[in-house]
Motif scaffolding. Sequence first.
Motif: not given
Length: 156
Positions: A114-131
Motif C-alpha cells: 500500500s503506497i501512493a505512486t507518482g512523481q517523486l522529486a529528487a531526494g523525496a520519499t514515499a512511505s507504504g506498508t505491506v503485510t
Amino acid sequence: MSKVAGRKKRIIITTAAMVAIGGGAAFAYWSAVGVGTGAATAGQTVAFKVLSSPATGDALSPGGPIQTVAFTVKNENTGSQNLASVTAKVAKADGTDWVSGTCSAADFTVTSPSIATGQLAAGATASGTVTIQMVNKAANQDDCQGVTVPLYFEAK
C-alpha cells in the motif's frame, strides 16, 4: 527638331533614373547549406532505494497473526522520477528464492504494498506498508519455527 531633342532628353533622363532606381533595388545572395552534429548527455536512471522497518505484530504461525512491515522508497536520482509500482515478496536480498530447510516462500503470503505512486522529486520519499502471514498447510511446517523471513521489495 527641338521637340525631338527634348523628347530624347526626357527618354534618356527617364531611362537613367529607372536604371538607377532599379539598380538600387537589385539583390544578390549566395545560397549555402550547413550541416553539423551535436550531442547532449542524458543522465542514467538511478534506482530507487527501499528501506524497511522491523515487522510489527505477533509472531507468525500457520494461519495465525499477520505482521505489518513499513517501508519507504527514496528517489536517489538528481531529477524527478516516476514511481509506478512497488512489489514485495519473500525472497533473498538479490530477489532469488528463499528456503530454510523445508520452509520456503510458499509458506507465506505477502499482500500488495500500500503506497501512493507518482512523481517523486529528487531526494523525496514515499512511505507504504505491506503485510505478511504464514499459510496453514496440511503438511509439517516445523522448519518455519524461529526463522527470520526475508522480504524483497522492488520499486519501479
